[in-house]
Write a protein that holds these residues in place. Structure first.
Motif, PDB file in Angstrom:
ATOM      1  N   GLN A  57       0.830  -1.195   0.000  1.00 60.85           N
ATOM      2  CA  GLN A  57       0.000   0.000   0.000  1.00 60.85           C
ATOM      3  C   GLN A  57       0.868   1.249   0.000  1.00 60.85           C
ATOM      4  N   GLY A  58       0.371   2.291  -0.640  1.00 60.02           N
ATOM      5  CA  GLY A  58       0.927   3.616  -0.458  1.00 60.02           C
ATOM      6  C   GLY A  58       0.238   4.224   0.761  1.00 60.02           C
ATOM      7  N   LEU A  59       0.944   5.052   1.487  1.00 58.71           N
ATOM      8  CA  LEU A  59       0.379   5.657   2.690  1.00 58.71           C
ATOM      9  C   LEU A  59       0.073   7.130   2.457  1.00 58.71           C
ATOM     10  N   ALA A  60      -0.905   7.634   3.179  1.00 58.52           N
ATOM     11  CA  ALA A  60      -1.292   9.041   3.084  1.00 58.52           C
ATOM     12  C   ALA A  60      -0.130   9.928   3.527  1.00 58.52           C
ATOM     13  N   GLU A  61      -0.162  11.154   3.096  1.00 55.52           N
ATOM     14  CA  GLU A  61       0.907  12.114   3.395  1.00 55.52           C
ATOM     15  C   GLU A  61       1.072  12.338   4.896  1.00 55.52           C
ATOM     16  N   PRO A  62       2.274  12.749   5.308  1.00 53.74           N
ATOM     17  CA  PRO A  62       2.529  12.997   6.732  1.00 53.74           C
ATOM     18  C   PRO A  62       1.565  13.993   7.360  1.00 53.74           C
ATOM     19  N   ALA A  63       1.012  14.935   6.586  1.00 60.53           N
ATOM     20  CA  ALA A  63       0.075  15.913   7.143  1.00 60.53           C
ATOM     21  C   ALA A  63      -1.178  15.244   7.707  1.00 60.53           C
ATOM     22  N   GLN A  64      -1.441  14.008   7.299  1.00 56.03           N
ATOM     23  CA  GLN A  64      -2.609  13.282   7.801  1.00 56.03           C
ATOM     24  C   GLN A  64      -2.245  12.316   8.924  1.00 56.03           C
ATOM     25  N   THR A  65      -1.030  12.435   9.434  1.00 59.26           N
ATOM     26  CA  THR A  65      -0.529  11.542  10.473  1.00 59.26           C
ATOM     27  C   THR A  65      -1.006  11.978  11.853  1.00 59.26           C
ATOM     28  N   ARG A  66      -1.193  11.028  12.716  1.00 59.07           N
ATOM     29  CA  ARG A  66      -1.492  11.279  14.123  1.00 59.07           C
ATOM     30  C   ARG A  66      -0.548  10.399  14.940  1.00 59.07           C
ATOM     31  N   THR A  67       0.035  10.984  15.973  1.00 60.47           N
ATOM     32  CA  THR A  67       0.917  10.257  16.880  1.00 60.47           C
ATOM     33  C   THR A  67       0.299  10.253  18.263  1.00 60.47           C
ATOM     34  N   VAL A  68       0.299   9.086  18.887  1.00 66.90           N
ATOM     35  CA  VAL A  68      -0.225   8.946  20.242  1.00 66.90           C
ATOM     36  C   VAL A  68       0.908   8.459  21.132  1.00 66.90           C
ATOM     37  N   THR A  69       1.203   9.229  22.189  1.00 67.50           N
ATOM     38  CA  THR A  69       2.231   8.861  23.156  1.00 67.50           C
ATOM     39  C   THR A  69       1.627   8.901  24.553  1.00 67.50           C
ATOM     40  N   LEU A  70       2.369   8.371  25.497  1.00 66.33           N
ATOM     41  CA  LEU A  70       1.930   8.383  26.875  1.00 66.33           C
ATOM     42  C   LEU A  70       2.569   9.562  27.581  1.00 66.33           C
ATOM     43  N   GLY A  71       1.752  10.444  28.129  1.00 64.42           N
ATOM     44  CA  GLY A  71       2.256  11.614  28.835  1.00 64.42           C
ATOM     45  C   GLY A  71       2.754  11.259  30.227  1.00 64.42           C
ATOM     46  N   ASP A  72       3.455  12.196  30.833  1.00 61.66           N
ATOM     47  CA  ASP A  72       3.987  12.002  32.180  1.00 61.66           C
ATOM     48  C   ASP A  72       2.880  11.724  33.198  1.00 61.66           C
ATOM     49  N   ASP A  73       1.676  12.213  32.912  1.00 61.84           N
ATOM     50  CA  ASP A  73       0.560  11.999  33.829  1.00 61.84           C
ATOM     51  C   ASP A  73      -0.182  10.688  33.569  1.00 61.84           C
ATOM     52  N   GLY A  74       0.331   9.888  32.630  1.00 59.85           N
ATOM     53  CA  GLY A  74      -0.291   8.606  32.312  1.00 59.85           C
ATOM     54  C   GLY A  74      -1.436   8.697  31.324  1.00 59.85           C
ATOM     55  N   LYS A  75      -1.715   9.896  30.811  1.00 58.98           N
ATOM     56  CA  LYS A  75      -2.788  10.079  29.832  1.00 58.98           C
ATOM     57  C   LYS A  75      -2.199  10.164  28.436  1.00 58.98           C
ATOM     58  N   ALA A  76      -3.011   9.811  27.460  1.00 60.10           N
ATOM     59  CA  ALA A  76      -2.581   9.861  26.065  1.00 60.10           C
ATOM     60  C   ALA A  76      -2.340  11.305  25.628  1.00 60.10           C
ATOM     61  N   VAL A  77      -1.253  11.518  24.906  1.00 62.77           N
ATOM     62  CA  VAL A  77      -0.954  12.798  24.277  1.00 62.77           C
ATOM     63  C   VAL A  77      -1.084  12.565  22.777  1.00 62.77           C
ATOM     64  N   ILE A  78      -2.006  13.282  22.158  1.00 66.47           N
ATOM     65  CA  ILE A  78      -2.301  13.089  20.740  1.00 66.47           C
ATOM     66  C   ILE A  78      -1.813  14.304  19.972  1.00 66.47           C
ATOM     67  N   THR A  79      -1.009  14.036  18.929  1.00 65.13           N
ATOM     68  CA  THR A  79      -0.456  15.104  18.099  1.00 65.13           C
ATOM     69  C   THR A  79      -0.789  14.796  16.647  1.00 65.13           C
ATOM     70  N   ASP A  80      -1.365  15.762  15.948  1.00 65.66           N
ATOM     71  CA  ASP A  80      -1.646  15.616  14.523  1.00 65.66           C
ATOM     72  C   ASP A  80      -0.506  16.202  13.718  1.00 65.66           C
ATOM     73  N   GLY A  81      -0.243  15.639  12.505  1.00 67.00           N
ATOM     74  CA  GLY A  81       0.811  16.127  11.636  1.00 67.00           C
ATOM     75  C   GLY A  81       0.386  17.406  10.948  1.00 67.00           C
ATOM     76  N   PRO A  82       1.240  18.033  10.130  1.00 69.34           N
ATOM     77  CA  PRO A  82       2.586  17.528   9.819  1.00 69.34           C
ATOM     78  C   PRO A  82       3.591  17.890  10.912  1.00 69.34           C
ATOM     79  N   TYR A  83       4.692  17.240  10.858  1.00 67.11           N
ATOM     80  CA  TYR A  83       5.742  17.434  11.849  1.00 67.11           C
ATOM     81  C   TYR A  83       6.957  18.011  11.155  1.00 67.11           C
ATOM     82  N   SER A  84       7.196  19.281  11.359  1.00 65.78           N
ATOM     83  CA  SER A  84       8.300  19.939  10.650  1.00 65.78           C
ATOM     84  C   SER A  84       9.647  19.352  11.049  1.00 65.78           C
ATOM     85  N   GLU A  85       9.764  18.837  12.274  1.00 62.46           N
ATOM     86  CA  GLU A  85      11.045  18.278  12.700  1.00 62.46           C
ATOM     87  C   GLU A  85      11.281  16.871  12.159  1.00 62.46           C
TER      88      GLU A  85
END
Length: 137
Positions: A57-85
């Motif tokens: 499969q080809g994947l959608a562009e990075p601007a349509q990306t979402r990243t989910v990480t675990l925050g220091d407080d134990g809650k999900a941190v959700i970040t939508d793209g694009p990611y300039s870094e």
């Protein structure tokens, strides 16, 4: 053995395929885009005929990306793209069943030869063996 074969790209590359050039990513013409699609379709057809293709499969562009990480407080941190870094991200993949690493390397070599505009970036094709039975106890 199963292998994940990955191609990479950036947000600028996706925009270039829509005709918007940026430094290091020249704009693609409609003819160049169609040549790339035809080349990749031929690879897919050949891999299907040999029985090596499981999925691809080809994947959608990075601007349509979402990243989910675990925050220091134990809650999900959700970040939508694009990611300039972020530099290159996986732009597409094949999941293949090949007899050997040499065979999948031949396929990756063919993928690297995909037509593209003069001056477009050349990214590596990454091969990762898929672990069999890693979850078995």
């Amino acid at each position: 053995m199963k292998y994940l074969v990955m191609v990479q790209g950036t947000q600028a590359d996706y925009e270039a395929m829509r005709g918007k050039a940026s430094p290091g990513s020249p704009a693609w013409s409609e003819q160049e885009l169609q040549a790339m699609y035809a080349y990749m379709s031929a690879i897919n057809d050949d891999l299907s005929e040999t029985g090596e293709m499981i999925d691809g499969q080809g994947l959608a562009e990075p601007a349509q990306t979402r990243t989910v990480t675990l925050g220091d407080d134990g809650k999900a941190v959700i970040t939508d793209g694009p990611y300039s870094e972020t530099k290159e991200l996986m732009a597409g993949y094949w999941l293949l069943e090949c007899a050997s690493l040499e065979r999948v390397t031949e396929i990756a070599d063919r993928i690297t030869r995909c037509p593209q505009p003069e001056g477009a970036p050349n990214y590596p094709v990454v091969i990762r063996p898929v672990m069999e039975g890693a979850g078995d106890v």
